[in-house]
Design an enzyme around this catalytic site. Structure first.
Site, PDB file in Angstrom:
ATOM      1  N   CYS A 346     -10.785 -12.000 -20.460  1.00 47.08           N
ATOM      2  CA  CYS A 346     -11.602 -10.781 -20.405  1.00 47.08           C
ATOM      3  C   CYS A 346     -11.523  -9.897 -21.654  1.00 47.08           C
ATOM      4  O   CYS A 346     -12.560  -9.517 -22.203  1.00 47.08           O
ATOM      5  CB  CYS A 346     -11.309  -9.969 -19.142  1.00 47.08           C
ATOM      6  SG  CYS A 346      -9.916 -10.469 -18.167  1.00 47.08           S
ATOM      7  N   ARG A 375      -0.044 -19.037 -19.198  1.00 49.81           N
ATOM      8  CA  ARG A 375       0.696 -18.041 -18.425  1.00 49.81           C
ATOM      9  C   ARG A 375       2.123 -18.538 -18.216  1.00 49.81           C
ATOM     10  O   ARG A 375       2.334 -19.694 -17.856  1.00 49.81           O
ATOM     11  CB  ARG A 375       0.015 -17.769 -17.080  1.00 49.81           C
ATOM     12  CG  ARG A 375      -1.358 -17.123 -17.242  1.00 49.81           C
ATOM     13  CD  ARG A 375      -2.025 -16.779 -15.940  1.00 49.81           C
ATOM     14  NE  ARG A 375      -3.371 -16.273 -16.181  1.00 49.81           N
ATOM     15  CZ  ARG A 375      -4.253 -15.974 -15.231  1.00 49.81           C
ATOM     16  NH1 ARG A 375      -3.924 -16.133 -13.957  1.00 49.81           N
ATOM     17  NH2 ARG A 375      -5.454 -15.530 -15.550  1.00 49.81           N
ATOM     18  N   GLN A 393     -10.310 -22.085 -17.504  1.00 44.19           N
ATOM     19  CA  GLN A 393     -11.123 -21.536 -16.419  1.00 44.19           C
ATOM     20  C   GLN A 393     -12.604 -21.599 -16.784  1.00 44.19           C
ATOM     21  O   GLN A 393     -12.966 -21.527 -17.958  1.00 44.19           O
ATOM     22  CB  GLN A 393     -10.760 -20.073 -16.152  1.00 44.19           C
ATOM     23  CG  GLN A 393      -9.426 -19.855 -15.488  1.00 44.19           C
ATOM     24  CD  GLN A 393      -9.199 -18.389 -15.172  1.00 44.19           C
ATOM     25  OE1 GLN A 393      -9.588 -17.517 -15.928  1.00 44.19           O
ATOM     26  NE2 GLN A 393      -8.557 -18.116 -14.059  1.00 44.19           N
ATOM     27  N   ASP A 395     -14.750 -19.334 -16.891  1.00 45.07           N
ATOM     28  CA  ASP A 395     -14.670 -17.881 -16.858  1.00 45.07           C
ATOM     29  C   ASP A 395     -15.967 -17.250 -17.339  1.00 45.07           C
ATOM     30  O   ASP A 395     -16.579 -17.727 -18.299  1.00 45.07           O
ATOM     31  CB  ASP A 395     -13.515 -17.442 -17.760  1.00 45.07           C
ATOM     32  CG  ASP A 395     -12.807 -16.212 -17.246  1.00 45.07           C
ATOM     33  OD1 ASP A 395     -13.250 -15.657 -16.235  1.00 45.07           O
ATOM     34  OD2 ASP A 395     -11.803 -15.814 -17.863  1.00 45.07           O
ATOM     35  N   HIS A 397     -17.921 -13.236 -17.931  1.00 47.42           N
ATOM     36  CA  HIS A 397     -17.935 -11.773 -17.845  1.00 47.42           C
ATOM     37  C   HIS A 397     -19.368 -11.303 -18.046  1.00 47.42           C
ATOM     38  O   HIS A 397     -20.031 -11.706 -19.003  1.00 47.42           O
ATOM     39  CB  HIS A 397     -16.995 -11.162 -18.871  1.00 47.42           C
ATOM     40  CG  HIS A 397     -15.565 -11.465 -18.571  1.00 47.42           C
ATOM     41  ND1 HIS A 397     -14.919 -12.574 -19.079  1.00 47.42           N
ATOM     42  CD2 HIS A 397     -14.681 -10.842 -17.755  1.00 47.42           C
ATOM     43  CE1 HIS A 397     -13.689 -12.608 -18.604  1.00 47.42           C
ATOM     44  NE2 HIS A 397     -13.521 -11.583 -17.795  1.00 47.42           N
ATOM     45  N   LYS A 476     -12.703  -6.631  -5.620  1.00 47.28           N
ATOM     46  CA  LYS A 476     -13.232  -7.975  -5.829  1.00 47.28           C
ATOM     47  C   LYS A 476     -13.682  -8.612  -4.521  1.00 47.28           C
ATOM     48  O   LYS A 476     -13.270  -8.204  -3.436  1.00 47.28           O
ATOM     49  CB  LYS A 476     -12.186  -8.862  -6.502  1.00 47.28           C
ATOM     50  CG  LYS A 476     -10.893  -9.024  -5.710  1.00 47.28           C
ATOM     51  CD  LYS A 476      -9.914  -9.940  -6.428  1.00 47.28           C
ATOM     52  CE  LYS A 476      -8.620 -10.106  -5.631  1.00 47.28           C
ATOM     53  NZ  LYS A 476      -7.713 -11.126  -6.221  1.00 47.28           N
ATOM     54  N   HIS A 522     -16.245  -9.587 -13.565  1.00 43.99           N
ATOM     55  CA  HIS A 522     -15.466 -10.782 -13.880  1.00 43.99           C
ATOM     56  C   HIS A 522     -15.820 -11.837 -12.827  1.00 43.99           C
ATOM     57  O   HIS A 522     -15.749 -11.560 -11.628  1.00 43.99           O
ATOM     58  CB  HIS A 522     -13.961 -10.508 -13.796  1.00 43.99           C
ATOM     59  CG  HIS A 522     -13.491  -9.337 -14.608  1.00 43.99           C
ATOM     60  ND1 HIS A 522     -12.658  -9.471 -15.694  1.00 43.99           N
ATOM     61  CD2 HIS A 522     -13.721  -7.999 -14.478  1.00 43.99           C
ATOM     62  CE1 HIS A 522     -12.389  -8.272 -16.197  1.00 43.99           C
ATOM     63  NE2 HIS A 522     -13.028  -7.363 -15.473  1.00 43.99           N
TER      64      HIS A 522
END
Length: 663
Positions: A346, A375, A393, A395, A397, A476, A522
């Protein structure tokens, strides 16, 4: 009015609204069981607990607030958690009877059962578990009531003077006004908030599953405890179904199948990161390609760096709240660990958005990426592909105007749900609200929660609440998918963020030619590809749909005389984009066919004299046993292409039954 032990008069009474709209007025401190008894004796006999304004409490806990009052029986899904929590206490009762030296930790209910942690000198054995389970049955037969008491901090310290783990927990209550309660069943007393079933006899159908090591309070620097896992149900057939599903899950374990099918391996040289084999890489790339294809029109794919200095993470708020989960890198110039591999995408997307000017006409802007993330998961938490340190991911945005939130949430929700449909996965929606640890003002959170809830409800889809489970920057919508053997996995998410635009000074030019703040969403669909592939391996039991299978067709000549014909078929299939291989090894036909079955190849084409002369194949479809169909090569080619084009799901055996309330 029902008088309670701490009645303060009518002006301080509690008003309970029953499901039929009627009310009961009671004094504060009235036991829930007294209210249920006033409704009906049979209802009291069937009751497990109650809920007041959605908060579950047991029958022996005093009532302290007004609100909707619901009696929970074993038909209510919430009852199972109460039963299992009580099961944990019964487990501890049995263990302390047989092992008085065992120091007691925590014993909560979890999604599919319960556990209890003990500190002992030597690990428990399978024989210990058998003895504990037999002792639990005695505790159940003795029908001990769960007796609740509220005690002072000093009194609690006296009661648990011989239990150092409990004394440490009690230290957390110093300087607070939290109610401290204990529960006693027969000889066992525990520090506990509850709730519990009325007595031990309610735990009729249970089993102990296995033991595992667990650090005290999840801290790797603390002592290792012995955790006993167990499960329980109200009905015998539900327990049997659950145990059947557990056995099925063992057969489908992605760590076992992944190695057997030659998809991936994990080596100690890179803990928490997968080595993908050629087959596994094909599977990975096919999945990623499918996601990329679905996003090619309405999304913009980008790539961003993997390494950033701490200024970015301080700006996003991650440095203070997430630093311990980052892989920190030493800066040779400063001599400080003030660089980090990115654990999420992000902030880098926000930097790229902020680098250019944007008009209200171009919103929403949807950035997607497949970048690698890192991570720093605890080594003891790593598990195959489901818990890794390196992953990617799908991912996204989205930067949008506030008036676009409703339509965008619907668009993203349809996108995510249709993606799961492709794999035969069903999803439940959950709405998660602000957590205790968060950034941003309450005003921003009010706006974000209100906007996201309105957008969610406008879709007309049912959802469940997850109070306090939002991201630290915004509320979320989570997507919990259920696989073919009834297990739920939290996968996709839609998160609404009003904080990032403020922190990163994100703007767009409105129709008034003035700068305005966008809103950020997100979005993830698969979550991490690694974890999603693990789920797919277990969901399909390794028998992937043809379009996803790393090897779609294996061509097997009966003898060397037909190798040329078999190779010609492989070449033709490959020319049409089909992943085909030739198995012309000097092994028996049965051996090669059996190997193809074990490796779960969707189609095996056997080529002999007749097939070579007539341009046909003796087709063996996965799961068809010894059955062979003679098919023209043209017809077979069309069949495979159609299955790939439509992404047809495989024909599988009937799904394992799922116990009610356990999906």
């Amino acid at each position: 009015m029902i008088a309670g032990p701490s009645s303060a008069g009518a002006d301080a009474s509690i008003v309970l609204t029953l499901p039929d709209g009627s009310t009961r007025e009671v004094a504060p401190g009235t036991l829930a069981r007294d209210v249920v008894g006033s409704i009906g004796a049979r209802l009291l006999q069937a009751s497990v607990a109650v809920a007041v304004d959605g908060d579950v409490q047991d029958l022996m806990t005093p009532l302290r607030k007004s609100g909707a009052f619901v009696v929970i029986t074993d038909k209510d899904p919430r009852a199972l958690g109460v039963l299992r929590h009580s099961g944990a206490h019964i487990l501890a009762t049995a263990v302390r009877r047989l092992r008085p030296d065992a120091k007691i930790g925590f014993g909560p209910a979890i999604d599919d059962g319960f556990y209890y942690d003990f500190e002992v000198e030597t690990p428990f054995t399978p024989e210990d578990l058998a003895a504990f389970e037999a002792e639990m049955k005695k505790v159940v037969a003795e029908k001990y009531p769960f007796v609740r008491e509220e005690v002072s901090l000093n009194e609690a310290k006296v009661r648990f003077a011989d239990d150092p783990l409990k004394l440490e927990r009690l230290a957390d209550f110093e300087g607070t006004d939290e109610v401290i309660s204990t529960y006693t069943d027969g000889p066992f007393i525990d520090l506990c908030r509850g709730p519990h079933v009325p007595d031990t006899s309610h735990l009729k159908h249970f089993t102990l599953l296995h033991t595992a090591g667990a650090y005290w309070r999840g801290d790797v620097k603390r002592q290792m405890l012995q955790r006993i896992y167990a499960t329980a149900f109200f009905k015998k057939d539900e327990l049997e179904t659950h145990l059947h599903n557990l056995e099925e899950a063992k057969k489908r374990d992605h760590r076992v199948l992944g190695k057997a099918l030659g998809l991936f391996q994990i080596f100690p040289q890179a803990p928490g990161a997968a080595f993908w084999t050629p087959k596994g890489t094909t599977l990975y790339n096919t999945l990623e390609g499918f996601v990329r294809e679905r996003q090619k029109d309405a999304f913009q794919e980008i790539k961003t760096p993997l390494l950033y200095n701490k200024k970015l993470w301080e700006q996003s708020g991650h440095w203070g709240k997430y630093k311990e989960n980052m892989f920190l890198v030493l800066d040779n110039e400063t001599g400080e660990h003030d660089m980090s591999l990115k654990p999420m995408n992000c902030p880098s997307h926000h930097v790229l958005y902020a680098a250019e000017k944007h008009s209200y006409r171009e919103l929403p802007v949807r950035f997607v990426t497949f970048d690698v993330l890192h991570r720093n998961e605890l080594s003891g938490a790593l598990s195959g592909l489901t818990r890794v340190r390196q992953f990617s991911q799908d991912d996204c945005h989205v930067y949008l105007r506030e008036d676009q939130i409703e339509s965008e949430v619907k668009f993203l929700m349809d996108f995510i749900l249709s993606y799961y449909d492709t794999f035969g996965l069903t999803a439940r929606l959950k709405f998660a609200t602000r957590p205790e640890q968060r950034i941003g003002s309450d005003e921003l959170w009010d706006r974000a929660e209100g906007a996201l809830r309105t957008a969610l409800e406008s879709t007309g889809r049912e959802y469940e609440m997850k109070e306090g489970d939002g991201a630290f920057y915004g509320p979320k919508i989570d997507f919990d998918v259920t696989d073919s053997i009834g297990r739920a996995w939290q996968l996709g998410t839609i998160q609404l963020d009003y904080n990032a635009p403020e922190r990163f000074d994100l703007t767009y030019t409105g129709d008034d030619n003035a700068p305005h703040r966008p809103v950020v969403i997100h979005r993830a669909v698969s979550g991490s590809f690694e974890r999603f592939i693990a789920i797919l391996i277990e969901h399909f039991g390794g028998a992937f749909p043809v379009w996803l299978a790393p090897e779609q067709v294996r061509v097997i000549p009966i003898a060397i005389d037909y190798n040329e014909h078999a190779q010609a078929l492989v070449t033709r299939l490959k020319a049409h984009g089909i992943r085909a291989t030739l198995d012309a090894r000097n092994e028996t036909l049965n051996y090669r066919v059996r190997e193809g079955e074990v490796e779960k190849v969707p189609y095996m084409c056997v080529i002999g004299r007749r097939e070579a002369e007539e341009h046909t194949v003796a087709l063996r479809a996965r799961g068809g046993g010894k059955k062979q169909d003679i098919l023209a090569q043209d017809a077979f080619l069309e069949r495979v292409l159609e299955e790939v084009r439509t992404r047809a799901l495989p024909v599988v055996a009937e799904k394992a039954p799922v116990a009610e309330g356990d999906a």
